[in-house]
Scaffold this active site. Structure first.
Site, PDB file in Angstrom:
ATOM      1  N   HIS A 182      36.631  17.689  81.641  1.00 39.15           N
ATOM      2  CA  HIS A 182      36.618  18.046  80.148  1.00 39.15           C
ATOM      3  C   HIS A 182      37.498  19.426  80.040  1.00 39.15           C
ATOM      4  O   HIS A 182      37.108  20.349  79.599  1.00 39.15           O
ATOM      5  CB  HIS A 182      35.105  18.367  79.770  1.00 39.15           C
ATOM      6  CG  HIS A 182      35.075  18.913  78.428  1.00 39.15           C
ATOM      7  ND1 HIS A 182      35.355  18.057  77.375  1.00 39.15           N
ATOM      8  CD2 HIS A 182      34.464  20.043  77.858  1.00 39.15           C
ATOM      9  CE1 HIS A 182      35.160  18.563  75.948  1.00 39.15           C
ATOM     10  NE2 HIS A 182      34.619  19.612  76.392  1.00 39.15           N
ATOM     11  N   VAL A 209      26.732  24.874  68.392  1.00 37.15           N
ATOM     12  CA  VAL A 209      26.434  23.554  68.951  1.00 37.15           C
ATOM     13  C   VAL A 209      24.803  23.073  68.914  1.00 37.15           C
ATOM     14  O   VAL A 209      24.151  22.110  68.473  1.00 37.15           O
ATOM     15  CB  VAL A 209      26.871  23.552  70.329  1.00 37.15           C
ATOM     16  CG1 VAL A 209      26.596  21.784  70.379  1.00 37.15           C
ATOM     17  CG2 VAL A 209      28.404  23.349  70.289  1.00 37.15           C
ATOM     18  N   GLY A 210      24.073  24.061  69.573  1.00 38.41           N
ATOM     19  CA  GLY A 210      22.676  23.855  69.742  1.00 38.41           C
ATOM     20  C   GLY A 210      21.895  23.652  68.391  1.00 38.41           C
ATOM     21  O   GLY A 210      21.100  22.798  68.113  1.00 38.41           O
ATOM     22  N   ASN A 221      30.668  25.290  78.517  1.00 35.85           N
ATOM     23  CA  ASN A 221      31.660  25.228  79.193  1.00 35.85           C
ATOM     24  C   ASN A 221      32.043  25.938  80.097  1.00 35.85           C
ATOM     25  O   ASN A 221      31.561  27.383  80.194  1.00 35.85           O
ATOM     26  CB  ASN A 221      33.021  25.335  78.220  1.00 35.85           C
ATOM     27  CG  ASN A 221      33.118  24.066  77.536  1.00 35.85           C
ATOM     28  OD1 ASN A 221      33.239  23.074  78.339  1.00 35.85           O
ATOM     29  ND2 ASN A 221      33.633  23.929  76.207  1.00 35.85           N
TER      30      ASN A 221
END
Ligand code: APR
Length: 323
Positions: A182, A14-15, A127
């Site tokens: 989420h 993701v980064g 998360n």
């Protein structure tokens, strides 16, 4: 060329995606930080070498961070810091084990942001996101309007995608958002979902809408089930970029994301002191407005369930951090 500075802690899937999108759009210079030696440096160099082809002069640099905060001084003067650092759940690891391990990671990231870039707006992706955003806030407080999670933006994109595919219309014409935590009990907000202004309740039968809601809630898990190792990163990367762009350009986008609900709003939402996803306006000052939504009886029930789950995990984190 002078561009604002965005730092990304965690140069994983993701980064790196966030860094690449921000660079392609020439929104900022990007600094990557990762605990694995050479990863941030190698990826940032590789991405920067792609920029001549995109016509972008975004500068990129990567640093290996150490257990005693080595190299975190390079966070200084960041306008935005994105936290994606974290571990994925491994076999034999409970959800709680993961929770505490990621709290430790968040703690070191947050303490260094506070030390070196105290005025940055912080976007948390790790998360469980609502809980990690809360932990970041408790470590950095009192900058509540500068700290937010990313989840609702991603989940709303999934909701829009599924509605558009079902109706065979452009995703551009679907307005839809997801509130709450989420997790599997997030709340795709059906009553406010429209296609070209028409409520979906007038376009689709209840069974189809229910199926879309279920698929949206399980959207992350659906991708994990295909990938087997690792989780989604294309849509999360773009979701973060959209939020970063709104902050840097002061666009005042309205997205849903976990923010601190406190005071009168906290009481109204029954979530006082928690970070839970609601519609917000984001711009140069961070979270510039939190919208108050009205619920009918069924929606309130769904909302209370998701808030209850966030609270359970927050209680565990409070005990773990001795708060
Ligand atoms: N400091 C800096 N980086 C760290 C640290 C730390 N203390 N601990 C782990 N990391 C780095 C890892 O080395 C890895 O490169 O965080 C990165 C996480 O990347 P991935 O494992 O590829 O995970 P990714 O798919 O990017 O997801 C990141 O976002 O969507 C959530 O659930 C997902 O929490 C996860 C996070």
């Amino acid at each position: 060329m002078s561009l604002p500075k965005v730092s990304v802690i965690g140069a994983g899937q993701v980064g790196a995606m966030v860094a690449e999108h921000i660079a392609i759009r020439e929104l900022a210079d990007i600094y990557l930080f990762d605990v694995v030696d050479g990863v941030a440096k190698g990826k940032s160099l590789d991405m920067m070498e792609a920029m001549p082809h995109w016509g972008s002069d975004s500068f990129m640099e990567g640093y290996t961070v150490g257990p005693n905060g080595e190299n975190y001084e390079n966070l200084k003067n960041s306008e935005v810091v994105v936290i994606t650092a974290g571990l994925a759940r491994k076999p034999g690891m409970s959800r709680d084990d993961l929770l505490y391990k990621n709290v430790d990671i968040i703690k070191s990231a947050a303490e260094n942001i506070k030390k070196y870039s105290p005025d940055a707006t912080i976007l948390v992706v790790t998360n469980p996101m609502d809980i990690m955003t809360y932990a970041t806030y408790r470590i950095i407080s009192p900058k509540k309007h500068k700290i937010m999670g990313m989840g609702g933006t991603l989940d709303s994109g999934r909701f829009r995608t599924f509605v558009a595919k079902e109706l065979g219309v452009s995703v551009e014409d679907v307005v839809a958002f997801v509130i709450g935590g989420h997790g599997d009990d997030m709340v795709p907000f059906v009553r406010y979902c429209t296609v070209g202004g028409i409520p979906i309740t007038e376009l689709l039968p209840k069974e189809k809408i229910d199926a879309i809601v279920t698929r949206t809630r399980g959207g992350g898990g659906e991708i994990v089930s295909y990938l087997k190792t690792g989780s989604a990163y294309y849509a999360p990367g773009v979701s973060v970029t959209v939020m970063v762009e709104s902050i840097l350009k002061d666009k005042k986008r309205v997205v849903t994301s976990p923010v601190l609900l406190d005071g009168e709003l906290g009481k109204y939402y029954g979530a006082d002191g928690l970070f839970v996803g609601v519609p917000i306006k984001i711009g140069k000052s961070g979270v510039e407005q939190i919208y108050k939504m009205s619920f009918n009886e069924d929606e309130r029930k769904l909302w209370d369930v998701t808030v209850g789950h966030v609270k359970e995990s927050v209680d565990k984190v409070n005990a773990y951090l001795h708060l």
